[in-house]
Design an enzyme around this catalytic site. Structure first.
Site, short mmCIF file in Angstrom:
data_model
loop_
_atom_site.label_atom_id
_atom_site.label_comp_id
_atom_site.label_asym_id
_atom_site.label_seq_id
_atom_site.Cartn_x
_atom_site.Cartn_y
_atom_site.Cartn_z
N CYS A 116 0.82 -1.21 0.00
CA CYS A 116 0.00 0.00 0.00
C CYS A 116 0.85 1.27 0.00
O CYS A 116 0.36 2.35 -0.31
CB CYS A 116 -0.94 0.01 1.20
SG CYS A 116 -0.10 -0.12 2.80
N GLN A 135 6.09 -9.27 3.31
CA GLN A 135 5.73 -8.85 1.95
C GLN A 135 6.91 -9.01 0.99
O GLN A 135 6.74 -9.39 -0.17
CB GLN A 135 5.23 -7.40 1.98
CG GLN A 135 3.93 -7.24 2.76
CD GLN A 135 3.59 -5.79 3.05
OE1 GLN A 135 4.47 -4.96 3.32
NE2 GLN A 135 2.31 -5.46 3.00
#
Length: 448
Positions: free
Chosen positions: A50, A120
């Site tokens: 994000c 991630q």
């Protein structure tokens, strides 16, 4: 070959632009494959969160690699190349490796030091590797970055330093009680602060959480959104609930104290009160000695200390990044010695095979188990004998005059240094040939 990163991140882009550059997991599969088909791109990994979309790549030429990565981003996201040029951050060689080390440790995160980014990074690498868009360079780089980051998060538990009043309060409760397993927590007041405390407490392992609010309906509604271990109690049962609890968080906006220390002086269960109200929800006078009490000033002081400690930890992590970067380039410099080591192993194993076959001819009555034991021990002898030379040649390979040392090493062990060099040159020539057309094309349109 060169390592490069191209990044679109929160440090340069506001959310309304950054949100246009997010890729889902399914999109990442296709994007990695398409990028890998671009000219000049030898290996690639795309990381998309994000707060950032980063491309890490191994390219044969920096200027062509940089151009084709930016062109790929422009095409994928339907943007003009000029826009991409304004927004991207680019780094090569040491800067690219440093960037990945800092990203994976959380040093480049919006919430600095947060550990989620490591997961991630791992997911992005594994996805690219599984889809065969990585090779020897990025495989080693990402594995090293992941290992380094794990160590940093283990040595410096930055994320465990509470940064909000609710988090600090719950941490103090856990410290006071020793363990929250089976313990009963009361949360009084379900405004913004109380709701935040409830969300955090619900995952900590309390035996039961009792919630109270001036408006009983809100407490009932909130309890319905959580498992059965969270129970709403009527406001009129405030005092009785506190006396039954091991810990209490007071977070109401009441203009006056809700209870005094004297009111709970005879309770034996209650061990700690966290008073986040301003004005304070509890008057301290009369509190029994076995009840610890923290008001908002105590909590703010702890937050300040945590911020200082967190920054010190982050500085220590940042100080260790250059060494990790250097370790990678030492490994990369040693890549040219790999064919020498491989040839040494093959030559040694050929000697072992000749001797082993000769031994079997002289001792034909050996059974299968005996042959296996002999073979295993002969290979062990070979491995032990070449272990020292391999270690020494790896160290010599990163020093000045490495080729002369490698040639001398090959002469000692009867290896063909000229054949190794010839193979390396042929490989480099083939890769260079593949990018010549791309280089000429980019030179015509290369950006200012």
């Amino acid at each position: 070959m060169f390592i490069i990163y191209v990044s679109l991140n929160y440090q340069k882009l506001p959310i309304d632009i950054r949100e246009k550059f997010v890729l889902s997991k399914d999109e990442l599969v296709q994007a990695n494959r398409l990028l890998n088909e671009e000219k000049s791109i030898l290996e690639n990994v795309i990381l998309s969160t994000c707060n950032r979309t980063d491309v890490y790549a191994v390219v044969d030429q920096i200027h062509t690699g940089r151009y084709y990565i930016k062109r790929f981003l422009a095409n994928w996201f339907h943007m003009d190349l000029d826009q991409i040029n304004r927004w991207v951050e680019i780094g090569t060689k040491e800067a690219a490796v440093t960037h990945l080390m800092r990203v994976s440790t959380g040093l480049e995160s919006l919430i600095v030091g947060e550990p989620q980014i490591l997961g991630q990074v791992k997911d992005a690498f594994f996805l690219a590797r599984d889809n065969q868009t990585t090779g020897a360079i990025l495989d080693h780089l990402f594995k090293q970055a992941i290992t380094f980051s794990k160590k940093m998060h283990t040595d410096y538990r930055v994320s465990e330093l509470a940064q909000t009043s609710g988090q600090v309060g719950l941490h103090q409760i856990k410290q006071t009680l020793g363990s929250v397993d089976g313990k009963r927590l009361a949360i009084v007041g379900l405004g913004e602060v109380g709701d935040h405390v409830l969300k955090n407490a619900s995952t900590m392992g309390f035996g039961q959480i009792l919630i109270l609010n001036h408006h009983d309906s809100k407490a009932i509604e909130q309890a319905g959104q959580y498992p059965e271990m969270i129970d709403a109690r009527p406001w009129r049962q405030l005092l009785a609930t506190l006396k039954q609890s091991d810990a209490v968080v007071m977070a109401t906006s009441s203009k006056q104290a809700l209870l005094s220390g004297d009111a709970i002086a005879n309770t034996s269960a209650l061990k700690i009160i966290i008073d986040l109200g301003v004005p304070r929800n509890v008057t301290k006078a009369g509190l029994p000695d076995h009840v610890s009490y923290y008001d908002i000033d105590h909590i703010t002081g702890i937050i300040t200390e945590n911020k200082i400690e967190k920054q010190q930890m982050l500085n220590k992590i940042a100080d260790q990044v250059p060494a990790a970067v250097q370790d990678f380039f030492v490994w990369q410099k040693q890549l040219h010695v790999v064919p020498v080591i491989r040839q040494l192993r093959e030559s040694s194993l050929n000697v072992e095979k000749v001797v082993y076959d000769s031994l079997l001819r002289k001792l034909p009555d050996l059974d299968a188990h005996q042959r296996k034991v002999i073979s295993k021990h002969m290979k062990s002898i070979i491995n032990q004998m070449i272990k020292g030379p391999i270690k020494e040649i790896k160290e010599l390979s990163v020093q000045d005059g490495a080729n002369a040392d490698l040639r001398f090493f090959c002469d000692i062990f009867g290896l063909s240094f000229d054949e190794i060099i010839s193979q390396q040159r042929s490989s480099k020539k083939e890769k260079s040939k593949q990018s010549q057309d791309a280089t000429r094309e980019v030179q015509k349109v290369y950006e200012k």
